[in-house]
Design a protein around this motif. Structure first.
Motif, PDB file in Angstrom:
ATOM      1  N   MET A   1       0.724  -1.104  -0.073  1.00 16.35           N
ATOM      2  CA  MET A   1      -0.048   0.153   0.077  1.00 16.35           C
ATOM      3  C   MET A   1       0.923   1.207  -0.100  1.00 16.35           C
ATOM      4  O   MET A   1       1.621   1.448   0.988  1.00 16.35           O
ATOM      5  N   ALA A   2       0.751   2.167  -1.006  1.00 10.63           N
ATOM      6  CA  ALA A   2       1.380   3.047  -1.157  1.00 10.63           C
ATOM      7  C   ALA A   2       1.021   4.344  -0.250  1.00 10.63           C
ATOM      8  O   ALA A   2      -0.024   4.618  -0.129  1.00 10.63           O
ATOM      9  N   TYR A   3       2.149   4.817   0.588  1.00 13.24           N
ATOM     10  CA  TYR A   3       1.665   6.017   1.559  1.00 13.24           C
ATOM     11  C   TYR A   3       2.115   7.390   1.049  1.00 13.24           C
ATOM     12  O   TYR A   3       3.269   7.381   0.410  1.00 13.24           O
ATOM     13  N   LEU A   4       1.218   8.389   1.267  1.00 14.09           N
ATOM     14  CA  LEU A   4       1.451   9.369   1.140  1.00 14.09           C
ATOM     15  C   LEU A   4       2.263  10.266   2.044  1.00 14.09           C
ATOM     16  O   LEU A   4       2.470   9.897   3.179  1.00 14.09           O
ATOM     17  N   ASN A   5       2.897  11.400   1.780  1.00 13.59           N
ATOM     18  CA  ASN A   5       3.891  12.182   2.760  1.00 13.59           C
ATOM     19  C   ASN A   5       2.375  13.152   3.392  1.00 13.59           C
ATOM     20  O   ASN A   5       2.176  14.117   2.808  1.00 13.59           O
ATOM     21  N   GLU A   6       2.334  12.747   4.609  1.00 14.39           N
ATOM     22  CA  GLU A   6       1.192  13.226   5.193  1.00 14.39           C
ATOM     23  C   GLU A   6       1.354  14.834   5.713  1.00 14.39           C
ATOM     24  O   GLU A   6       0.368  15.519   5.829  1.00 14.39           O
ATOM     25  N   ASN A   7       2.647  15.167   5.549  1.00 15.29           N
ATOM     26  CA  ASN A   7       2.811  16.574   5.907  1.00 15.29           C
ATOM     27  C   ASN A   7       2.079  17.657   4.875  1.00 15.29           C
ATOM     28  O   ASN A   7       1.717  18.652   5.436  1.00 15.29           O
ATOM     29  N   TYR A   8       1.935  17.155   3.645  1.00 14.81           N
ATOM     30  CA  TYR A   8       1.070  17.912   2.673  1.00 14.81           C
ATOM     31  C   TYR A   8      -0.315  18.172   3.202  1.00 14.81           C
ATOM     32  O   TYR A   8      -0.572  19.167   2.831  1.00 14.81           O
ATOM     33  N   PHE A   9      -0.908  17.318   4.099  1.00 17.44           N
ATOM     34  CA  PHE A   9      -2.258  17.736   4.737  1.00 17.44           C
ATOM     35  C   PHE A   9      -2.035  18.764   5.649  1.00 17.44           C
ATOM     36  O   PHE A   9      -3.255  19.294   5.871  1.00 17.44           O
ATOM     37  N   LYS A  10      -1.051  19.017   6.208  1.00 13.07           N
ATOM     38  CA  LYS A  10      -1.039  20.293   7.070  1.00 13.07           C
ATOM     39  C   LYS A  10      -1.120  21.822   6.283  1.00 13.07           C
ATOM     40  O   LYS A  10      -1.260  22.755   6.910  1.00 13.07           O
ATOM     41  N   LEU A  11      -0.615  21.699   4.999  1.00 10.17           N
ATOM     42  CA  LEU A  11      -0.766  22.892   4.260  1.00 10.17           C
ATOM     43  C   LEU A  11      -2.162  23.534   4.128  1.00 10.17           C
ATOM     44  O   LEU A  11      -3.093  22.806   4.007  1.00 10.17           O
ATOM     45  N   LYS A  12      -1.935  24.787   4.029  1.00 10.96           N
ATOM     46  CA  LYS A  12      -3.236  25.571   4.309  1.00 10.96           C
ATOM     47  C   LYS A  12      -3.680  25.428   2.750  1.00 10.96           C
ATOM     48  O   LYS A  12      -3.103  25.044   1.859  1.00 10.96           O
ATOM     49  N   ALA A  13      -5.060  25.969   2.436  1.00 14.68           N
ATOM     50  CA  ALA A  13      -5.787  25.735   1.566  1.00 14.68           C
ATOM     51  C   ALA A  13      -4.953  25.891   0.160  1.00 14.68           C
ATOM     52  O   ALA A  13      -5.234  25.116  -0.837  1.00 14.68           O
ATOM     53  N   GLY A  14      -4.310  27.036  -0.083  1.00 16.51           N
ATOM     54  CA  GLY A  14      -3.453  27.047  -1.262  1.00 16.51           C
ATOM     55  C   GLY A  14      -2.136  27.870  -1.031  1.00 16.51           C
ATOM     56  O   GLY A  14      -2.504  28.645  -0.383  1.00 16.51           O
ATOM     57  N   TYR A  15      -1.305  27.581  -1.999  1.00 20.14           N
ATOM     58  CA  TYR A  15      -0.140  28.316  -2.214  1.00 20.14           C
ATOM     59  C   TYR A  15      -0.829  29.639  -2.500  1.00 20.14           C
ATOM     60  O   TYR A  15      -1.705  29.905  -3.208  1.00 20.14           O
ATOM     61  N   LEU A  16      -0.350  30.944  -1.783  1.00 17.59           N
ATOM     62  CA  LEU A  16      -1.070  32.288  -1.829  1.00 17.59           C
ATOM     63  C   LEU A  16      -1.144  32.756  -3.274  1.00 17.59           C
ATOM     64  O   LEU A  16      -2.405  33.238  -3.656  1.00 17.59           O
ATOM     65  N   PHE A  17      -0.527  32.395  -4.220  1.00 10.48           N
ATOM     66  CA  PHE A  17      -0.575  33.062  -5.525  1.00 10.48           C
ATOM     67  C   PHE A  17      -1.713  32.297  -6.181  1.00 10.48           C
ATOM     68  O   PHE A  17      -2.409  32.948  -7.019  1.00 10.48           O
ATOM     69  N   PRO A  18      -1.676  31.021  -6.181  1.00  5.38           N
ATOM     70  CA  PRO A  18      -2.830  30.257  -6.955  1.00  5.38           C
ATOM     71  C   PRO A  18      -4.118  30.737  -6.188  1.00  5.38           C
ATOM     72  O   PRO A  18      -4.989  30.774  -6.971  1.00  5.38           O
ATOM     73  N   GLU A  19      -4.333  30.934  -4.917  1.00  5.79           N
ATOM     74  CA  GLU A  19      -5.574  31.359  -4.425  1.00  5.79           C
ATOM     75  C   GLU A  19      -5.840  32.821  -4.799  1.00  5.79           C
ATOM     76  O   GLU A  19      -7.005  33.180  -5.039  1.00  5.79           O
ATOM     77  N   ILE A  20      -4.910  33.765  -5.057  1.00  7.62           N
ATOM     78  CA  ILE A  20      -5.289  34.885  -5.805  1.00  7.62           C
ATOM     79  C   ILE A  20      -5.837  34.797  -6.916  1.00  7.62           C
ATOM     80  O   ILE A  20      -6.805  35.305  -7.183  1.00  7.62           O
ATOM     81  N   ALA A  21      -5.230  33.972  -7.824  1.00  8.77           N
ATOM     82  CA  ALA A  21      -5.544  33.703  -9.270  1.00  8.77           C
ATOM     83  C   ALA A  21      -6.986  33.178  -9.230  1.00  8.77           C
ATOM     84  O   ALA A  21      -7.713  33.626  -9.910  1.00  8.77           O
ATOM     85  N   ARG A  22      -7.365  32.361  -8.103  1.00  6.30           N
ATOM     86  CA  ARG A  22      -8.680  31.727  -8.226  1.00  6.30           C
ATOM     87  C   ARG A  22      -9.673  33.141  -7.789  1.00  6.30           C
ATOM     88  O   ARG A  22     -10.842  32.886  -8.594  1.00  6.30           O
ATOM     89  N   ARG A  23      -9.425  33.902  -6.907  1.00  5.36           N
ATOM     90  CA  ARG A  23     -10.267  34.812  -6.631  1.00  5.36           C
ATOM     91  C   ARG A  23     -10.528  35.883  -7.961  1.00  5.36           C
ATOM     92  O   ARG A  23     -11.887  36.409  -8.266  1.00  5.36           O
ATOM     93  N   VAL A  24      -9.503  36.133  -8.507  1.00  8.20           N
ATOM     94  CA  VAL A  24      -9.472  36.963  -9.806  1.00  8.20           C
ATOM     95  C   VAL A  24     -10.393  36.298 -10.850  1.00  8.20           C
ATOM     96  O   VAL A  24     -11.227  36.983 -11.205  1.00  8.20           O
ATOM     97  N   ALA A  25     -10.059  35.029 -10.885  1.00  7.90           N
ATOM     98  CA  ALA A  25     -10.655  34.321 -12.091  1.00  7.90           C
ATOM     99  C   ALA A  25     -12.283  34.487 -11.729  1.00  7.90           C
ATOM    100  O   ALA A  25     -13.144  34.683 -12.461  1.00  7.90           O
TER     101      ALA A  25
END
Lengths: 412, 412
Positions: B1-25
């Protein structure tokens, strides 16, 4: 007190190709005449001109950057749509593979991607690696702590090695123990072997049964000449649930110095957290690339796109034909001196058994000193590579012909 | 069973600039008229034409690749000597910094390098990060498990945050606790602040005392206009023992879409293994790059080299003058509406205090809806950025002038 990643201390003296470079430099500095005669068939680096289609597109893109109205700064970290769509349409659709453009991540190299992919997997995975193998798979697993120490043959504790030998046609048997990440590369580097649909189907079945993931390196797909050889893991039913595929323009369009590759992460692909929950892998890789990568140079992506124009396709086909022509010459020379030869038909590499009892680094030194030809010692690819050497067909025709002549004139 | 790096689940919703791009879009898809008026002062991406010197050199390099006698395949993973030597001679020697060409590693981006550098450091390090900060430093530490979970302000457990506020001129006080890796960036992103020789000397002294390493991001060095501001950490005595410097052509030569950067790892720099032994850091980074990277596109390296030709230097100077001219207009507009303004003199960023009680994402939405201008909310750079916003000066003069007008006409 800043602490180092001590896993690096487990690494053997040098990454294979730097070690070869060191030996060649020592030899040629002592021997100017031999240096002038030197032919490099070691590292798998292309030698022929970059296709005109790619150059024209790249220069046009540079011109676009020279005008603020067509200037492009940061591109999407995952790659421009024009290239992702070209790959979905020109590479995967013709194979009948259902790969969407946003499952294709453009990068600056498969070497980078096969190393970086480990970022998104956890430390608990058990890693299966064919032997012999492209050393980057092993070394990147050592670096991130997935292994113990190396033994005298260079094999690391903690890895599950899958021996690839003439007896299994260089396609390993399924492991008896459970493994979680499985590296496969077909057409194979270094052995030049291919896997059949049946063989890959067995691996896909195994991966699905075990919820394992196959990391499939298809960097040499363009060299497949025989019918009935799978070109992508995604030709195998069920692979979207259990595989990531790495591909590159390096050996396809002569891009080793230009730098462009791509990695396919299907949205269906899932992996587990420690609590056994299943999660999609695609968002993690996308997040990894957004955070730690900034996309490939815009002119380079345009150059890659141009390889799928009618002119580009023709030029790529000519390049492949050229290198495979070299492979034929080198194969025949090795056969003529009664060496046991593999590969070189659907791959740009010839994998040759050393004469009985000769070790592969000794063979490397003999080739260097007797023939002034640089080959790659099989042991550099893993313990099961001991007693073999690899000859690369990436060369001019004249050099391939001369290498073939020298092979025939060496003392065997 | 392949395991993920669970540290990624700690990351907030989006890296800042993609989140800005989403709101602008979202906003622009609902409002075509506003979309047409939209001016982007969010992400720090250059807008002006790539210097002719770089374009000419890049196209000439592409032509070289079109001829097999001048073709180049894989280059050195650490970069070509022509570029490493140009940087030693043209960047470091004039500053009186003793940096050898083989201490300079060419890469495809400082974002990549500041993330990848963590590969060579172990899990035991205590990480100090200024707040506000370039989000990549934080997110890459989260990804590799150096932190706990985030709290409501977006701060992660386990990191040592160093608040940067008007009261300390955005240069943090030395930490009271021991830390091992320290991220500093001057001229600063996002605040536009600079550090003095005395301030950096104090940090170098602290790092040496604690055998810590400073990861110094000098990506905006070219924007320093005032005398007496250090341009490199290596101008500080003792820094060769305790610092790594990251630099980029992105904001210097307009290379955000072309991709070239460099990282300096002095050979004197040492770090510890768990048993307390000291080891050189340079070989580990070199090995990391050899194994997980394949060098920067050859035409790109030639383009970077050309920025140091007389024509290239002139064009780079003109670019910087242009963007700093924008910065002046934007600063003055903010001052005219009685906002508290920082930066924009030795940096292409203006850091502005929101009116009392206004949160930075609300300010982002107000700018987007009222002025159709994209800014960056300070909170995206860390908890101490709450109540601030960043305006980027990377734009056409016309857009900077129009943005300045709109700022003056907003309801404050």
């Amino acid at each position: 007190m800043a602490y180092l990643n001590e896993n690096y201390f487990k690494l053997k003296a040098g990454y294979l190709f730097p070690e070869i470079a060191r030996r060649v430099a020592t030899f040629t500095s002592d021997n100017k005449e031999a240096a002038a005669r030197l032919i490099r068939c070691g590292i798998g680096d292309v030698t022929e001109a970059l296709p005109a289609a790619a150059r024209t597109a790249m220069k046009a893109a540079v011109d676009e950057l020279g005008d603020r109205t067509t200037f492009r700064g940061y591109g999407p970290e995952q790659g421009y749509s024009f290239l992702r769509e070209a790959l979905a349409n020109e590479v995967y659709a013709p194979l009948g593979c259902d790969i969407a453009h946003d499952e294709i991540f453009i990068s600056d190299g498969s070497k980078c991607d096969t190393g970086n992919i480990l970022d998104i997997f956890g430390p608990k995975n058990r890693i299966a690696i064919t032997d012999p193998v492209y050393p980057v798979y092993v070394d990147t697993n050592v670096m991130c702590g997935h292994t113990g120490e190396a033994d005298d043959t260079g094999s690391y504790g903690g890895l599950v090695y899958l021996p690839c030998l003439p007896s299994n046609g260089f396609v390993p048997a399924l492991p008896l123990e459970k493994v979680d990440l499985i590296y496969l590369c077909y057409p194979n580097n270094p052995t030049g072997a291919t896997a059949t649909y049946e063989q890959l189907s067995a691996w896909v079945h195994f991966a699905r049964e075990n919820q394992a993931i196959i990391l499939f390196d298809a960097a040499y797909e363009a060299y497949i000449t025989e019918p009935g050889v799978p070109r992508s893991i995604f030709e195998i039913e069920g692979a979207r649930d259990c595989a990531i595929e790495f591909r590159s323009f390096s050996k396809h369009g002569g891009f080793t110095g230009v730098r462009c590759a791509y990695t396919v992460v299907p949205k269906d692909l899932m992996a587990s957290s420690a609590d056994g929950k299943r999660h999609r892998v695609h968002p993690l890789w996308s997040r990894r690339q957004s955070t730690k990568f900034n996309g490939v140079s815009y002119p380079v992506q345009r150059a890659a796109q141009a390889l799928f124009s009618p002119e580009g396709k023709k030029e790529v086909a000519d390049l492949i034909t050229h290198y495979l022509g070299n492979a034929t010459l080198l194969r025949e020379a090795c056969l003529a001196v009664d060496l046991q030869v593999f590969g070189g038909v659907n791959a740009p590499y010839i994998w040759v058994k050393c004469p009985d009892g000769v070790k592969s680094w000794d063979m490397f030194d003999r080739f260097l000193h007797e023939a002034n030809v640089v080959i790659t010692p099989g042991a550099g690819f893993g313990a099961a590579g001991e007693g073999y050497f690899r000859i690369s067909a990436f060369n001019s025709r004249a050099n391939a012909e001369e290498t073939a002549r020298r092979i025939r004139s060496m003392k065997w």
